[in-house]
Design a protein around this motif. Structure first.
Motif, PDB file in Angstrom:
ATOM      1  N   GLY A  30       0.810  -1.213   0.000  1.00 51.66           N
ATOM      2  CA  GLY A  30       0.000   0.000   0.000  1.00 51.66           C
ATOM      3  C   GLY A  30       0.840   1.258   0.000  1.00 51.66           C
ATOM      4  O   GLY A  30       2.073   1.226   0.070  1.00 51.66           O
ATOM      5  N   GLU A  31       0.161   2.401  -0.072  1.00 52.10           N
ATOM      6  CA  GLU A  31       0.800   3.704  -0.008  1.00 52.10           C
ATOM      7  C   GLU A  31       0.199   4.489   1.150  1.00 52.10           C
ATOM      8  O   GLU A  31      -0.969   4.331   1.487  1.00 52.10           O
ATOM      9  CB  GLU A  31       0.599   4.492  -1.311  1.00 52.10           C
ATOM     10  CG  GLU A  31       1.269   3.854  -2.521  1.00 52.10           C
ATOM     11  CD  GLU A  31       1.104   4.702  -3.768  1.00 52.10           C
ATOM     12  OE1 GLU A  31       0.436   5.748  -3.684  1.00 52.10           O
ATOM     13  OE2 GLU A  31       1.634   4.311  -4.814  1.00 52.10           O
ATOM     14  N   SER A  32       1.001   5.336   1.746  1.00 50.86           N
ATOM     15  CA  SER A  32       0.519   6.157   2.856  1.00 50.86           C
ATOM     16  C   SER A  32      -0.514   7.164   2.368  1.00 50.86           C
ATOM     17  O   SER A  32      -0.347   7.783   1.321  1.00 50.86           O
ATOM     18  CB  SER A  32       1.690   6.910   3.505  1.00 50.86           C
ATOM     19  OG  SER A  32       2.638   6.004   3.996  1.00 50.86           O
ATOM     20  N   ALA A  33      -1.590   7.308   3.125  1.00 50.79           N
ATOM     21  CA  ALA A  33      -2.612   8.286   2.756  1.00 50.79           C
ATOM     22  C   ALA A  33      -2.104   9.700   3.016  1.00 50.79           C
ATOM     23  O   ALA A  33      -1.409   9.959   3.992  1.00 50.79           O
ATOM     24  CB  ALA A  33      -3.877   8.024   3.571  1.00 50.79           C
ATOM     25  N   SER A  34      -2.449  10.614   2.122  1.00 49.81           N
ATOM     26  CA  SER A  34      -1.983  11.991   2.279  1.00 49.81           C
ATOM     27  C   SER A  34      -3.087  12.928   2.764  1.00 49.81           C
ATOM     28  O   SER A  34      -2.819  14.058   3.135  1.00 49.81           O
ATOM     29  CB  SER A  34      -1.436  12.510   0.945  1.00 49.81           C
ATOM     30  OG  SER A  34      -2.421  12.447  -0.068  1.00 49.81           O
ATOM     31  N   ALA A  35      -4.335  12.461   2.755  1.00 53.02           N
ATOM     32  CA  ALA A  35      -5.446  13.329   3.151  1.00 53.02           C
ATOM     33  C   ALA A  35      -5.376  13.638   4.642  1.00 53.02           C
ATOM     34  O   ALA A  35      -5.133  12.763   5.468  1.00 53.02           O
ATOM     35  CB  ALA A  35      -6.769  12.645   2.817  1.00 53.02           C
ATOM     36  N   LEU A  43       7.031  16.922   4.828  1.00 52.58           N
ATOM     37  CA  LEU A  43       8.450  16.676   4.572  1.00 52.58           C
ATOM     38  C   LEU A  43       9.318  17.795   5.124  1.00 52.58           C
ATOM     39  O   LEU A  43      10.413  17.541   5.649  1.00 52.58           O
ATOM     40  CB  LEU A  43       8.696  16.505   3.068  1.00 52.58           C
ATOM     41  CG  LEU A  43      10.127  16.155   2.663  1.00 52.58           C
ATOM     42  CD1 LEU A  43      10.553  14.800   3.232  1.00 52.58           C
ATOM     43  CD2 LEU A  43      10.269  16.154   1.139  1.00 52.58           C
ATOM     44  N   ASP A  44       8.842  19.026   5.033  1.00 54.08           N
ATOM     45  CA  ASP A  44       9.668  20.155   5.446  1.00 54.08           C
ATOM     46  C   ASP A  44       9.619  20.418   6.950  1.00 54.08           C
ATOM     47  O   ASP A  44      10.196  21.395   7.431  1.00 54.08           O
ATOM     48  CB  ASP A  44       9.279  21.427   4.679  1.00 54.08           C
ATOM     49  CG  ASP A  44       7.815  21.809   4.861  1.00 54.08           C
ATOM     50  OD1 ASP A  44       7.109  21.146   5.633  1.00 54.08           O
ATOM     51  OD2 ASP A  44       7.380  22.785   4.203  1.00 54.08           O
ATOM     52  N   PHE A  45       8.946  19.549   7.716  1.00 54.64           N
ATOM     53  CA  PHE A  45       8.898  19.693   9.162  1.00 54.64           C
ATOM     54  C   PHE A  45      10.060  18.904   9.765  1.00 54.64           C
ATOM     55  O   PHE A  45      10.029  17.684   9.837  1.00 54.64           O
ATOM     56  CB  PHE A  45       7.564  19.181   9.712  1.00 54.64           C
ATOM     57  CG  PHE A  45       7.415  19.349  11.209  1.00 54.64           C
ATOM     58  CD1 PHE A  45       6.855  20.497  11.734  1.00 54.64           C
ATOM     59  CD2 PHE A  45       7.836  18.356  12.080  1.00 54.64           C
ATOM     60  CE1 PHE A  45       6.711  20.655  13.102  1.00 54.64           C
ATOM     61  CE2 PHE A  45       7.702  18.498  13.446  1.00 54.64           C
ATOM     62  CZ  PHE A  45       7.144  19.653  13.965  1.00 54.64           C
ATOM     63  N   GLN A  46      11.113  19.586  10.175  1.00 50.77           N
ATOM     64  CA  GLN A  46      12.289  18.934  10.748  1.00 50.77           C
ATOM     65  C   GLN A  46      12.756  17.774   9.872  1.00 50.77           C
ATOM     66  O   GLN A  46      12.996  16.668  10.348  1.00 50.77           O
ATOM     67  CB  GLN A  46      12.005  18.476  12.175  1.00 50.77           C
ATOM     68  CG  GLN A  46      11.638  19.628  13.096  1.00 50.77           C
ATOM     69  CD  GLN A  46      11.521  19.217  14.542  1.00 50.77           C
ATOM     70  OE1 GLN A  46      12.037  18.195  14.961  1.00 50.77           O
ATOM     71  NE2 GLN A  46      10.829  20.032  15.322  1.00 50.77           N
ATOM     72  N   GLN A  47      12.879  18.046   8.572  1.00 39.20           N
ATOM     73  CA  GLN A  47      13.304  17.030   7.616  1.00 39.20           C
ATOM     74  C   GLN A  47      14.673  16.474   7.989  1.00 39.20           C
ATOM     75  O   GLN A  47      15.577  17.222   8.384  1.00 39.20           O
ATOM     76  CB  GLN A  47      13.358  17.638   6.206  1.00 39.20           C
ATOM     77  CG  GLN A  47      13.687  16.633   5.106  1.00 39.20           C
ATOM     78  CD  GLN A  47      13.618  17.274   3.731  1.00 39.20           C
ATOM     79  OE1 GLN A  47      13.364  18.472   3.604  1.00 39.20           O
ATOM     80  NE2 GLN A  47      13.830  16.492   2.698  1.00 39.20           N
ATOM     81  N   CYS A  48      14.840  15.180   7.901  1.00 35.96           N
ATOM     82  CA  CYS A  48      16.126  14.561   8.202  1.00 35.96           C
ATOM     83  C   CYS A  48      17.207  15.192   7.320  1.00 35.96           C
ATOM     84  O   CYS A  48      16.999  15.361   6.116  1.00 35.96           O
ATOM     85  CB  CYS A  48      16.079  13.056   7.936  1.00 35.96           C
ATOM     86  SG  CYS A  48      14.965  12.145   9.033  1.00 35.96           S
ATOM     87  N   ASP A  57       8.753  17.701  -4.874  1.00 37.78           N
ATOM     88  CA  ASP A  57       8.187  16.446  -5.383  1.00 37.78           C
ATOM     89  C   ASP A  57       7.383  15.679  -4.342  1.00 37.78           C
ATOM     90  O   ASP A  57       6.541  14.845  -4.695  1.00 37.78           O
ATOM     91  CB  ASP A  57       9.310  15.549  -5.917  1.00 37.78           C
ATOM     92  CG  ASP A  57      10.127  16.220  -7.009  1.00 37.78           C
ATOM     93  OD1 ASP A  57       9.521  16.895  -7.866  1.00 37.78           O
ATOM     94  OD2 ASP A  57      11.361  16.073  -7.003  1.00 37.78           O
ATOM     95  N   SER A  58       7.662  15.905  -3.064  1.00 39.05           N
ATOM     96  CA  SER A  58       7.008  15.141  -2.001  1.00 39.05           C
ATOM     97  C   SER A  58       6.557  16.084  -0.901  1.00 39.05           C
ATOM     98  O   SER A  58       7.394  16.649  -0.184  1.00 39.05           O
ATOM     99  CB  SER A  58       7.975  14.093  -1.418  1.00 39.05           C
ATOM    100  OG  SER A  58       8.484  13.241  -2.420  1.00 39.05           O
ATOM    101  N   ALA A  59       5.261  16.243  -0.753  1.00 42.74           N
ATOM    102  CA  ALA A  59       4.745  17.130   0.293  1.00 42.74           C
ATOM    103  C   ALA A  59       4.928  16.518   1.674  1.00 42.74           C
ATOM    104  O   ALA A  59       5.106  17.235   2.664  1.00 42.74           O
ATOM    105  CB  ALA A  59       3.271  17.426   0.043  1.00 42.74           C
ATOM    106  N   LEU A  60       4.879  15.183   1.748  1.00 44.70           N
ATOM    107  CA  LEU A  60       4.925  14.499   3.032  1.00 44.70           C
ATOM    108  C   LEU A  60       6.177  13.638   3.159  1.00 44.70           C
ATOM    109  O   LEU A  60       6.708  13.120   2.176  1.00 44.70           O
ATOM    110  CB  LEU A  60       3.700  13.604   3.201  1.00 44.70           C
ATOM    111  CG  LEU A  60       2.326  14.271   3.167  1.00 44.70           C
ATOM    112  CD1 LEU A  60       1.244  13.225   3.339  1.00 44.70           C
ATOM    113  CD2 LEU A  60       2.217  15.349   4.231  1.00 44.70           C
ATOM    114  N   CYS A  61       6.638  13.489   4.385  1.00 40.62           N
ATOM    115  CA  CYS A  61       7.642  12.470   4.706  1.00 40.62           C
ATOM    116  C   CYS A  61       6.924  11.127   4.687  1.00 40.62           C
ATOM    117  O   CYS A  61       5.955  10.923   5.417  1.00 40.62           O
ATOM    118  CB  CYS A  61       8.218  12.743   6.091  1.00 40.62           C
ATOM    119  SG  CYS A  61       9.115  11.350   6.798  1.00 40.62           S
TER     120      CYS A  61
END
Length: 234
Positions: A30-35, A43-48, A57-61
């Protein structure tokens, strides 16, 4: 559960002392839900710092996004709580009475491997043969076995192989940074410490495995005595 579904779904059920029951399944395809993503899953929240993904390209981690539901589910419980865990997978059931910290660590390990995080993707083969509640020896056995089998399969496809395990050491160095990054994110999300401590437990296993890869001290030798015999008898 149909066989095809039981092969790709790892279902965890937690039963607490007061009778409350919580369930979460990891879908290996499966894929992680983004809703409705939480701010800490972006992704930009304390990104590794070593993350290769781009916010363009990726809104979410992917790992954080996959953690949202179990974190929400377990957030009001403390890591030291006793819990009865039932894991259903591959047409079998595994039961364990343990602390929520250890149970969450087992679940989060499967979630991370299946999440799509670039630094956990080589662990997905292990997730297909998930072993809940693995100790350090079992983890080292599974890590080495999976990676070396992967190298053998590479040779069967005409690709180069990493028999010196340098790539595996890199995977585990990166994994330690991912675990620390996820723990930092979860500190902003969890009301209690169960999920954070589950990740700390994972990081301890990762550190132990990395140490064994860097400085192998014969931890698995006793299980392989027959392999270590001299066939010539000398």
């Amino acid at each position: 559960m149909p066989h095809a579904e039981s092969e790709r779904l790892i279902a965890y059920r937690f039963t607490f002392a007061d009778g409350q029951t919580l369930e979460h399944s990891v879908d290996l395809q499966g894929e992680s839900a983004s809703a409705g993503a939480a701010a800490w899953a972006r992704l930009d929240f304390q990104q590794c710092p070593h993350c290769p993904l781009s916010v363009k390209d990726s809104a979410l981690c992917p790992f954080a996004a996959a953690l949202q539901q179990p974190v929400s589910m377990l957030a009001s419980h403390a890591s030291f709580e006793p819990v009865e865990v039932l894991v259903r997978w591959r047409d079998r059931e595994i039961r364990q009475h343990t602390t929520l910290q250890r149970a969450a660590g087992s679940l989060l390990g499967a979630i991370g491997a299946a999440s799509g995080c670039p630094h956990t993707r080589l662990l997905k083969a292990m997730a297909w043969f998930h072993q809940p509640f693995s100790g350090s020896d079992e983890t080292l056995f599974r890590v080495l076995g999976s990676y070396l089998l992967g190298q053998y399969l590479r040779t069967q496809h005409g690709l180069t192989a990493d028999w010196d395990l340098e790539g595996l050491r890199t995977v585990y160095r990166n994994l330690r940074q991912v675990n620390l990054g996820m723990a930092q994110r979860l500190r902003c999300a969890a009301e209690e410490d169960s999920s954070i401590n589950g990740l700390i437990l994972l990081d301890l296993l990762a550190a132990d495995t990395l140490y064994s890869l860097d400085r192998y001290d014969g931890e698995l030798d006793r299980f392989f005595a027959e392999y270590l015999e001299d066939p010539e008898g000398g």
